[in-house]
Design a protein around this motif. Structure first.
Motif, PDB file in Angstrom:
ATOM      1  N   ILE A 260       0.833  -1.203   0.000  1.00 46.96           N
ATOM      2  CA  ILE A 260       0.000   0.000   0.000  1.00 46.96           C
ATOM      3  C   ILE A 260       0.866   1.250   0.000  1.00 46.96           C
ATOM      4  CG2 ILE A 260      -1.737   1.305   1.288  1.00 46.96           C
ATOM      5  CD1 ILE A 260      -2.751  -1.307   2.428  1.00 46.96           C
ATOM      6  N   SER A 261       1.947   1.249   0.772  1.00 48.27           N
ATOM      7  CA  SER A 261       2.775   2.442   0.926  1.00 48.27           C
ATOM      8  C   SER A 261       3.729   2.662  -0.230  1.00 48.27           C
ATOM      9  CB  SER A 261       3.573   2.351   2.232  1.00 48.27           C
ATOM     10  OG  SER A 261       4.441   1.242   2.192  1.00 48.27           O
ATOM     11  N   THR A 262       3.913   1.657  -1.088  1.00 49.89           N
ATOM     12  CA  THR A 262       4.891   1.809  -2.177  1.00 49.89           C
ATOM     13  C   THR A 262       4.283   1.705  -3.565  1.00 49.89           C
ATOM     14  OG1 THR A 262       5.385  -0.569  -2.116  1.00 49.89           O
ATOM     15  CG2 THR A 262       6.739   0.873  -0.746  1.00 49.89           C
ATOM     16  N   ALA A 263       3.044   1.230  -3.673  1.00 46.72           N
ATOM     17  CA  ALA A 263       2.480   0.952  -4.992  1.00 46.72           C
ATOM     18  C   ALA A 263       2.260   2.204  -5.822  1.00 46.72           C
ATOM     19  CB  ALA A 263       1.162   0.188  -4.846  1.00 46.72           C
ATOM     20  N   ALA A 264       1.881   3.291  -5.174  1.00 47.90           N
ATOM     21  CA  ALA A 264       1.487   4.484  -5.936  1.00 47.90           C
ATOM     22  C   ALA A 264       2.349   5.697  -5.626  1.00 47.90           C
ATOM     23  CB  ALA A 264       0.027   4.815  -5.654  1.00 47.90           C
ATOM     24  N   GLY A 265       3.542   5.491  -5.101  1.00 46.09           N
ATOM     25  CA  GLY A 265       4.410   6.621  -4.822  1.00 46.09           C
ATOM     26  C   GLY A 265       3.791   7.561  -3.816  1.00 46.09           C
ATOM     27  N   TYR A 266       3.727   8.851  -4.173  1.00 42.14           N
ATOM     28  CA  TYR A 266       3.171   9.832  -3.253  1.00 42.14           C
ATOM     29  C   TYR A 266       1.645   9.901  -3.320  1.00 42.14           C
ATOM     30  CZ  TYR A 266       7.925  11.523  -2.661  1.00 42.14           C
ATOM     31  OH  TYR A 266       9.264  11.608  -2.375  1.00 42.14           O
ATOM     32  N   ASP A 267       1.034   9.096  -4.159  1.00 42.96           N
ATOM     33  CA  ASP A 267      -0.414   9.143  -4.315  1.00 42.96           C
ATOM     34  C   ASP A 267      -1.118   7.982  -3.627  1.00 42.96           C
ATOM     35  OD1 ASP A 267      -0.209  11.422  -5.887  1.00 42.96           O
ATOM     36  OD2 ASP A 267       0.066  10.249  -7.724  1.00 42.96           O
ATOM     37  N   GLN A 268      -0.425   7.305  -2.723  1.00 41.50           N
ATOM     38  CA  GLN A 268      -1.047   6.159  -2.083  1.00 41.50           C
ATOM     39  C   GLN A 268      -2.190   6.590  -1.172  1.00 41.50           C
ATOM     40  OE1 GLN A 268       2.099   7.155  -1.557  1.00 41.50           O
ATOM     41  NE2 GLN A 268       2.820   6.614   0.490  1.00 41.50           N
ATOM     42  N   ASP A 269      -3.034   5.627  -0.863  1.00 39.91           N
ATOM     43  CA  ASP A 269      -4.194   5.856  -0.015  1.00 39.91           C
ATOM     44  C   ASP A 269      -3.740   5.769   1.441  1.00 39.91           C
ATOM     45  OD1 ASP A 269      -6.604   5.954   1.275  1.00 39.91           O
ATOM     46  OD2 ASP A 269      -7.616   4.568  -0.090  1.00 39.91           O
ATOM     47  N   TRP A 270      -3.396   6.915   2.030  1.00 36.89           N
ATOM     48  CA  TRP A 270      -2.857   6.924   3.393  1.00 36.89           C
ATOM     49  C   TRP A 270      -3.890   6.474   4.409  1.00 36.89           C
ATOM     50  CZ3 TRP A 270       2.185   7.530   4.419  1.00 36.89           C
ATOM     51  CH2 TRP A 270       2.987   8.105   3.432  1.00 36.89           C
ATOM     52  N   SER A 271      -5.124   6.875   4.226  1.00 38.17           N
ATOM     53  CA  SER A 271      -6.170   6.485   5.170  1.00 38.17           C
ATOM     54  C   SER A 271      -6.349   4.974   5.189  1.00 38.17           C
ATOM     55  CB  SER A 271      -7.493   7.159   4.805  1.00 38.17           C
ATOM     56  OG  SER A 271      -7.367   8.574   4.847  1.00 38.17           O
ATOM     57  N   ALA A 272      -6.352   4.355   3.998  1.00 34.90           N
ATOM     58  CA  ALA A 272      -6.481   2.903   3.926  1.00 34.90           C
ATOM     59  C   ALA A 272      -5.250   2.221   4.512  1.00 34.90           C
ATOM     60  CB  ALA A 272      -6.696   2.467   2.479  1.00 34.90           C
ATOM     61  N   MET A 273      -4.075   2.826   4.332  1.00 37.55           N
ATOM     62  CA  MET A 273      -2.866   2.228   4.871  1.00 37.55           C
ATOM     63  C   MET A 273      -2.898   2.197   6.396  1.00 37.55           C
ATOM     64  SD  MET A 273       1.149   3.266   4.406  1.00 37.55           S
ATOM     65  CE  MET A 273       1.017   4.597   5.609  1.00 37.55           C
ATOM     66  N   PHE A 274      -3.332   3.300   7.015  1.00 38.32           N
ATOM     67  CA  PHE A 274      -3.426   3.320   8.476  1.00 38.32           C
ATOM     68  C   PHE A 274      -4.533   2.386   8.965  1.00 38.32           C
ATOM     69  CE2 PHE A 274      -1.283   7.529   8.014  1.00 38.32           C
ATOM     70  CZ  PHE A 274      -0.165   7.204   8.763  1.00 38.32           C
ATOM     71  N   ALA A 275      -5.593   2.242   8.193  1.00 36.83           N
ATOM     72  CA  ALA A 275      -6.634   1.271   8.550  1.00 36.83           C
ATOM     73  C   ALA A 275      -6.072  -0.147   8.496  1.00 36.83           C
ATOM     74  CB  ALA A 275      -7.824   1.417   7.609  1.00 36.83           C
ATOM     75  N   ALA A 276      -5.260  -0.422   7.473  1.00 40.89           N
ATOM     76  CA  ALA A 276      -4.635  -1.742   7.374  1.00 40.89           C
ATOM     77  C   ALA A 276      -3.671  -1.982   8.531  1.00 40.89           C
ATOM     78  CB  ALA A 276      -3.904  -1.868   6.039  1.00 40.89           C
ATOM     79  N   LEU A 277      -2.904  -0.960   8.900  1.00 45.45           N
ATOM     80  CA  LEU A 277      -2.006  -1.080  10.050  1.00 45.45           C
ATOM     81  C   LEU A 277      -2.785  -1.382  11.328  1.00 45.45           C
ATOM     82  CD1 LEU A 277       0.571   1.804   9.470  1.00 45.45           C
ATOM     83  CD2 LEU A 277       1.066  -0.643   9.549  1.00 45.45           C
ATOM     84  N   THR A 278      -3.928  -0.729  11.483  1.00 46.01           N
ATOM     85  CA  THR A 278      -4.763  -0.972  12.658  1.00 46.01           C
ATOM     86  C   THR A 278      -5.254  -2.409  12.685  1.00 46.01           C
ATOM     87  OG1 THR A 278      -5.486   1.347  12.681  1.00 46.01           O
ATOM     88  CG2 THR A 278      -6.852  -0.246  13.863  1.00 46.01           C
ATOM     89  N   LEU A 279      -5.661  -2.920  11.519  1.00 44.03           N
ATOM     90  CA  LEU A 279      -6.118  -4.307  11.437  1.00 44.03           C
ATOM     91  C   LEU A 279      -4.987  -5.284  11.754  1.00 44.03           C
ATOM     92  CD1 LEU A 279      -8.344  -4.136   8.232  1.00 44.03           C
ATOM     93  CD2 LEU A 279      -9.119  -4.369  10.595  1.00 44.03           C
ATOM     94  N   ALA A 280      -3.754  -4.896  11.433  1.00 46.24           N
ATOM     95  CA  ALA A 280      -2.612  -5.761  11.729  1.00 46.24           C
ATOM     96  C   ALA A 280      -2.226  -5.703  13.202  1.00 46.24           C
ATOM     97  CB  ALA A 280      -1.416  -5.354  10.864  1.00 46.24           C
ATOM     98  N   ILE A 281      -2.391  -4.539  13.828  1.00 43.89           N
ATOM     99  CA  ILE A 281      -1.980  -4.356  15.221  1.00 43.89           C
ATOM    100  C   ILE A 281      -2.988  -4.967  16.188  1.00 43.89           C
ATOM    101  CG2 ILE A 281      -1.596  -2.611  17.022  1.00 43.89           C
ATOM    102  CD1 ILE A 281      -0.470  -0.790  14.829  1.00 43.89           C
ATOM    103  N   LEU A 282      -4.277  -4.790  15.911  1.00 38.03           N
ATOM    104  CA  LEU A 282      -5.310  -5.179  16.868  1.00 38.03           C
ATOM    105  C   LEU A 282      -5.266  -6.654  17.273  1.00 38.03           C
ATOM    106  CD1 LEU A 282      -8.470  -3.134  15.774  1.00 38.03           C
ATOM    107  CD2 LEU A 282      -7.144  -2.920  17.893  1.00 38.03           C
ATOM    108  N   PRO A 283      -5.120  -7.617  16.340  1.00 34.52           N
ATOM    109  CA  PRO A 283      -5.095  -9.023  16.788  1.00 34.52           C
ATOM    110  C   PRO A 283      -3.964  -9.316  17.761  1.00 34.52           C
ATOM    111  CG  PRO A 283      -5.445  -8.910  14.421  1.00 34.52           C
ATOM    112  CD  PRO A 283      -5.106  -7.527  14.871  1.00 34.52           C
ATOM    113  N   MET A 284      -2.770  -8.789  17.488  1.00 32.51           N
ATOM    114  CA  MET A 284      -1.639  -9.036  18.386  1.00 32.51           C
ATOM    115  C   MET A 284      -1.814  -8.305  19.713  1.00 32.51           C
ATOM    116  SD  MET A 284       0.196 -11.175  16.800  1.00 32.51           S
ATOM    117  CE  MET A 284      -1.401 -11.818  16.258  1.00 32.51           C
TER     118      MET A 284
END
Length: 305
Positions: A260-284
């Protein structure tokens, strides 16, 4: 009677705390201050990530710590559906489940034998396992790639355990986690009393039965502790799957988030990236919160014995 017992126990704990505080003195203050600083250093980035996951990109870059005008739950929908975080999370769950089970099964048996059965070469084998802690995973990436690639040439089972397979990644995770598992559990098994196992063997129990029905339950605090550590380490692993999994459908969660953070350079979807990070952090975070008492019990039991 129950009230009196509860009052006595509470009073005893209070006296013990005051005694520890008096004995530590200024060192106790410095210790609590260091713990407070460490807590802030860990919690602030996590809280900021959770906050950014429900904000729009304009809100993220305008004022990072401001509250969102409205909760953007669609960020999680985009991360789950468009970026396929759901598929990557499922892959991670499958890989980590099997690799943790294999690590604990093989590692506990190896640690038990090395800790409780003296034989020629015991120390050398133990040091060979533990030496794996001294080598960073980066040094092994290139040879590991060719080893797994050659495993794919094995007749019949090769296609199942070669490159771009979850089974191959599971085997690598097991090997990667084995040194710390054996190092930790062998020290724990040495602290267990031998009289119970010897009595069971006198009654006719086999070595296997003594291990699984007597020693393993006695080592439960240590087993739970190292299991949680292995889950955390394997869930957050990035370098190994990056080398061994080229098929996007086989990717694990860390690879999806990095994409997510590298696919589109400076145009990536930051909101979706932080949502994905949250989904990764919460289970652990949930796993650690639920089992934190068992982790502390396992560590302190091994230290006190």
């Amino acid at each position: 009677m129950t009230t009196m017992t509860s009052w006595t126990a509470a009073n005893s704990r209070k006296i013990a705390r005051e005694e520890r505080r008096r004995r530590l003195g200024p060192l106790g203050v410095l210790t609590h201050l260091a713990l407070l600083i460490w807590t802030l250093l860990v919690m602030i980035p996590i809280l900021w990530t959770f906050l950014a996951s429900v904000k729009s990109e304009d809100e993220i870059f305008s004022d990072a710590w401001s509250l969102p005008a409205s909760l953007r739950w669609d960020n999680f929908v985009r991360a789950w559906e468009q970026v396929h975080i759901g598929q990557y999370m499922l892959n991670s769950v499958i890989v980590v489940t099997f690799s943790t089970f294999g690590t604990m099964l093989i590692g506990s048996m190896a640690a038990y034998v090395l800790a409780r059965y003296p034989f020629r070469g015991n120390r050398a084998i133990y040091l060979l396992f533990v030496s794996g802690l001294a080598f960073p995973v980066y040094l092994a990436l290139t040879p590991l790639f060719f080893v797994v690639q050659n495993m794919g040439n094995i007749p019949v089972i090769g296609p199942l355990i070669g490159l771009n397979t979850h089974a191959g990644l599971v085997l690598v995770y097991i090997a990667y986690s084995m040194p710390f598992t054996i190092f930790f559990l062998s020290a724990f098994f040495r602290t267990l009393p031998t009289a119970v196992g010897e009595a069971a063997m006198v009654d006719g129990a086999s070595h296997t039965r003594v291990f699984f029905q007597i020693m393993l339950p006695m080592a439960k605090p240590g087993i739970i502790s190292i299991t949680i550590f292995n889950i955390l380490g394997q869930w957050n692993q990035y370098q190994l799957p990056l080398i061994l999994l080229q098929d996007r459908e086989k990717w694990v969660l860390t690879m999806g988030i990095a994409d997510i953070s590298t696919a589109a350079g400076y145009d990536q979807d930051w909101s979706a990236m932080f949502a994905a990070l949250t989904l990764a952090i919460l289970p652990m975070l949930i796993v650690y919160t639920v089992f934190q008492r068992q982790i502390q019990s396992g560590l302190t039991s091994g230290a006190l014995k």
